[in-house]
Design a protein around this motif. Structure first.
Motif, short mmCIF file in Angstrom:
data_model
loop_
_atom_site.label_atom_id
_atom_site.label_comp_id
_atom_site.label_asym_id
_atom_site.label_seq_id
_atom_site.Cartn_x
_atom_site.Cartn_y
_atom_site.Cartn_z
N GLU A 266 -6.06 30.82 77.11
CA GLU A 266 -5.24 31.70 76.28
C GLU A 266 -5.23 31.17 74.85
O GLU A 266 -5.57 30.01 74.60
N ASN A 267 -4.81 31.99 73.94
CA ASN A 267 -4.80 31.61 72.52
C ASN A 267 -3.75 30.55 72.25
O ASN A 267 -2.60 30.68 72.64
N ARG A 268 -4.20 29.48 71.55
CA ARG A 268 -3.29 28.39 71.21
C ARG A 268 -3.22 28.13 69.70
O ARG A 268 -2.33 27.43 69.24
N GLY A 269 -4.16 28.66 68.94
CA GLY A 269 -4.18 28.43 67.50
C GLY A 269 -5.39 27.61 67.09
O GLY A 269 -5.89 26.77 67.84
N LYS A 270 -5.87 27.86 65.87
CA LYS A 270 -7.08 27.21 65.38
C LYS A 270 -6.97 25.69 65.36
O LYS A 270 -7.91 24.98 65.71
N ARG A 271 -5.82 25.19 64.95
CA ARG A 271 -5.65 23.74 64.84
C ARG A 271 -5.81 23.06 66.20
O ARG A 271 -6.43 21.98 66.30
N CYS A 356 -8.59 19.26 48.92
CA CYS A 356 -8.77 20.12 50.09
C CYS A 356 -10.22 20.06 50.56
O CYS A 356 -11.12 20.51 49.85
N LEU A 357 -10.44 19.47 51.72
CA LEU A 357 -11.76 19.47 52.36
C LEU A 357 -11.88 20.80 53.11
O LEU A 357 -11.41 20.93 54.24
N SER A 358 -12.49 21.77 52.47
CA SER A 358 -12.42 23.16 52.92
C SER A 358 -13.04 23.37 54.30
O SER A 358 -14.09 22.81 54.62
N GLY A 359 -12.39 24.25 55.08
CA GLY A 359 -12.72 24.48 56.47
C GLY A 359 -14.15 24.87 56.80
O GLY A 359 -14.66 24.47 57.86
N ALA A 386 3.09 24.45 61.89
CA ALA A 386 2.19 24.80 60.79
C ALA A 386 0.91 25.38 61.38
O ALA A 386 0.10 24.65 61.94
N THR A 387 0.75 26.69 61.28
CA THR A 387 -0.37 27.35 61.97
C THR A 387 -1.53 27.70 61.06
O THR A 387 -2.51 28.25 61.52
N PHE A 388 -1.42 27.44 59.77
CA PHE A 388 -2.56 27.65 58.89
C PHE A 388 -2.57 26.54 57.84
O PHE A 388 -1.70 25.67 57.83
N GLY A 389 -3.57 26.55 56.96
CA GLY A 389 -3.71 25.46 56.01
C GLY A 389 -4.17 24.18 56.69
O GLY A 389 -3.86 23.07 56.24
N ASP A 390 -4.95 24.34 57.78
CA ASP A 390 -5.38 23.17 58.55
C ASP A 390 -6.20 22.19 57.71
O ASP A 390 -6.04 20.98 57.81
N ASP A 391 -7.11 22.74 56.88
CA ASP A 391 -7.99 21.87 56.11
C ASP A 391 -7.22 21.08 55.05
O ASP A 391 -7.40 19.86 54.91
N ARG A 392 -6.35 21.74 54.31
CA ARG A 392 -5.57 21.04 53.28
C ARG A 392 -4.60 20.03 53.90
O ARG A 392 -4.39 18.95 53.35
N SER A 393 -4.03 20.39 55.03
CA SER A 393 -3.11 19.47 55.71
C SER A 393 -3.83 18.21 56.18
O SER A 393 -3.36 17.09 55.94
N LEU A 394 -4.98 18.39 56.82
CA LEU A 394 -5.73 17.23 57.31
C LEU A 394 -6.21 16.38 56.14
O LEU A 394 -6.25 15.14 56.24
N SER A 433 -0.01 27.88 52.08
CA SER A 433 -0.44 26.56 52.54
C SER A 433 -0.64 25.62 51.35
O SER A 433 -0.35 24.42 51.45
N TRP A 434 -1.16 26.16 50.24
CA TRP A 434 -1.32 25.34 49.03
C TRP A 434 0.02 24.80 48.56
O TRP A 434 0.15 23.61 48.23
N LEU A 435 1.03 25.66 48.55
CA LEU A 435 2.35 25.23 48.10
C LEU A 435 2.93 24.18 49.05
O LEU A 435 3.43 23.13 48.61
N ARG A 436 2.86 24.46 50.33
CA ARG A 436 3.41 23.53 51.33
C ARG A 436 2.75 22.16 51.25
O ARG A 436 3.41 21.12 51.19
N GLU A 437 1.41 22.14 51.23
CA GLU A 437 0.70 20.87 51.26
C GLU A 437 0.71 20.18 49.91
O GLU A 437 0.61 18.94 49.85
N SER A 438 0.83 20.94 48.82
CA SER A 438 0.95 20.30 47.51
C SER A 438 2.27 19.54 47.40
O SER A 438 2.33 18.46 46.81
N LEU A 439 3.33 20.12 47.98
CA LEU A 439 4.61 19.42 47.99
C LEU A 439 4.51 18.13 48.80
O LEU A 439 5.09 17.10 48.42
N ARG A 440 3.75 18.16 49.88
CA ARG A 440 3.52 16.93 50.66
C ARG A 440 2.76 15.91 49.84
O ARG A 440 3.09 14.72 49.83
N ALA A 441 1.72 16.39 49.15
CA ALA A 441 0.86 15.47 48.38
C ALA A 441 1.61 14.84 47.20
O ALA A 441 1.22 13.76 46.74
#
Length: 556
Positions: A266-271, A356-359, A386-394, A433-441
């Motif tokens: 079943e579907n679990r998400g890209k990450r 961002c190491l792009s997907g 967090a279900t998207f922005g996988d590449d920027r998060s990693l 995702s850019w906003l979320r991960e930029s705040l982390r960075a």
């Protein structure tokens, strides 16, 4: 909508480019299907002997169905038009080239011509060198214009401090990106450096593209014993799994067990699909490739080269738009993608801090990846997965302890949205995702090289402030004081020209002009998504391909 891109003619083997499979029919490089017309003139080019329908074309020759018979050895001058999307970008042009007949198939009526010179050599002499000269002149004029705008901005600074201060900061930021990008050089291939690589392809409802993606990943100029491919299907509701397994069975004699297809019930998400593939991986390096992205045959060889440095934890390749010729939207995206990678990522790579190491093409040192895998897979934001922005998060996880760089010579092509609905949804997802991960960075970026840190924080503040500045320049100042944003618009135009001419210099393509409308499209349309992203940045639904998992997490 039918996507337009070069259709490569299949080789006798499914995997013709791997080192042990060099027995191929291709003598002059890849051949591309063609549906145009060609005129056959006499050897001196004075009169037209016949014309015909083109079947396929390569850099070295053409297959033609002429109206009149020809013989092996006949010399002629071929005149034809290479329409956009027939061959790789830059080849779209009118061609007049000497050739000779090297093959005649009486059964099919096909006649094979060999060009006197390769198409690339002909186009460089007739077209590309003029593009290069014109682009250099355009860059010079754009820089002179920017200098004038900056001078005027300083002179009128106190008339409207917020707008002119913003403009000066934006010009400084963008010019610094171009400056450092000019200093960038890709990592060279180190003889004998060939670490083992596992390619992980997360797949969800991509039956149309998954075979081409698998083919690109396996058909590499890389030792086959050092390369494996894992396809992880994320509960697709279409025939993606069946297509992937059919490919595996079809190429088993060539690839053996190097292709693994794993399907979630079943579907679990890209990450989760990426994480599952990483845990199954055996290679020293793990390469993530999107299921609608297609590697060039030397992509793996080039993307592994930065990892010769033990401090490097991740590397991104260059992503080109595959379906760039479909419509105006995809053409604008083609310019944007190239500038985003060759200018912005290249500039960041100078400091070993690609944000961002792009997907579509992102490679990680497996030991580093496994260190952060659990935290990355279970990441939450404001209590939601967090279900998207996988590449920027990693990438943020990797940058906490290692370098992240860009390798321009590692190339993949990806399918981009060709309808405005999907495009806007994708852009909203990316901005959130850019906003979320930029705040982390922000928490660690100040520890990096000072100029890179300043550029990062500017790159975060300027887009967030842009809607306010644009409203002030385009609404408040004209209404309150009758001052129109002439200098602001001139600055946008000059920066778009700088972007376009840089694209023309590096790509020598007719697409360069589409950079100007894209910049104004961003100013008047895409920019305002920032406001909605700020108001809804906690949302976690995927958007362009919402799944049961995305919907359930979005509802909490």
């Amino acid at each position: 909508m039918t996507e337009v891109f070069p259709r490569q003619k299949p080789d006798r083997r499914f995997l013709p480019d791997i080192p042990s499979k060099q027995h191929t029919r291709r003598l002059t490089g890849p051949r591309y299907f063609s549906q145009g017309q060609a005129d056959v003139y006499s050897a001196d080019g004075k009169y037209r002997y016949t014309s015909g329908r083109t079947v396929d074309i390569s850099e070295g020759g053409m297959l033609l169905v002429p109206d009149k018979p020809l013989r092996v050895g006949d010399k002629a001058v071929l005149r034809f038009f290479l329409s956009a999307g027939t061959m790789p970008e830059g080849f779209e042009s009118f061609v007049k080239l000497p050739a000779r007949v090297v093959r005649v198939d009486s059964a099919s009526g096909h006649v094979g011509f060999e060009f006197a010179n390769p198409l690339s050599q002909y186009l460089h002499r007739k077209r590309w060198r003029y593009f290069e000269t014109g682009s250099l002149l355009g860059i010079l004029l754009a820089l002179i214009g920017v200098w004038f705008i900056k001078k005027e901005s300083i002179f009128y600074f106190w008339f409207d401090v917020p707008v002119f201060l913003y403009g000066l900061c934006a010009i400084f930021y963008l010019l610094s990106r171009f400056f450092f990008a000019a200093l960038y050089r890709p990592y060279k291939v180190t003889p004998g450096y060939q670490p083992s690589v596992t390619i992980v392809i997360p797949c969800f409802n991509e039956e149309e593209w998954i075979e081409k993606t698998i083919h690109g990943c396996l058909n590499q100029l890389y030792p086959e014993e050092l390369l494996e491919v894992i396809v992880v299907d994320d509960g697709s509701s279409d025939n993606s799994v069946a297509v992937a397994r059919a490919v595996r069975d079809k190429i088993y004699d060539e690839a053996g067990d190097r292709l693994v297809v794993h399907a979630f019930p079943e579907n679990r998400g890209k990450r989760h699909a990426l994480a599952a593939g990483a845990r199954m991986a055996k290679g020293e390096l793990v390469l993530f490739v999107d299921s609608d992205s297609f590697l060039q045959p030397d992509a793996v060889l080039h993307v592994v080269q930065p990892f010769h440095d033990p401090h490097i934890g991740g590397a991104a390749g260059r992503c080109e738009v595959e379906n760039k010729w479909t419509n105006v939207l995809t053409r604008m995206q083609a310019v944007r993608y190239f500038i985003g990678f060759r200018i912005f990522k290249a500039a960041e790579s100078i400091f070993d801090v690609v944000t961002c190491l792009s997907g579509p093409l992102a490679c990680y040192r497996r030991t580093v990846l496994m260190r952060y895998l659990d935290a990355w897979e279970s990441q939450t934001f404001l209590g939601r997965p967090a279900t998207f922005g996988d590449d920027r998060s990693l990438t943020n996880f990797v940058l906490g302890s290692h370098y992240a760089v860009y390798q321009h010579t590692a190339v993949c092509n990806t399918i981009v949205p060709s309808t405005y609905g999907k495009f806007f949804t994708q852009q909203m997802r990316w901005k959130r995702s850019w906003l979320r991960e930029s705040l982390r960075a922000c928490k660690f970026m100040w520890l990096k090289e000072p100029f890179m840190a300043i550029s990062f924080y500017l790159g975060l503040i300027l887009p967030v402030m842009a809607p306010v500045v644009v409203l002030r320049a385009f609404v408040f100042m004209p209404a309150a004081y009758g001052i129109w944003p002439t200098m602001y618009l001139a600055g946008v135009l000059l920066m778009s020209i700088l972007m376009c001419t840089s694209y023309l210099l590096l790509k020598r393509s007719n697409l360069w002009l589409y950079g100007v409308p894209f910049c104004f499209f961003y100013l008047f349309v895409l920019l305002w998504q920032i406001v909605w992203a700020l108001l809804t940045f906690w949302k976690s639904e995927w958007g362009t391909r919402a799944s049961k998992y995305d919907k359930s997490t979005a509802m909490g």
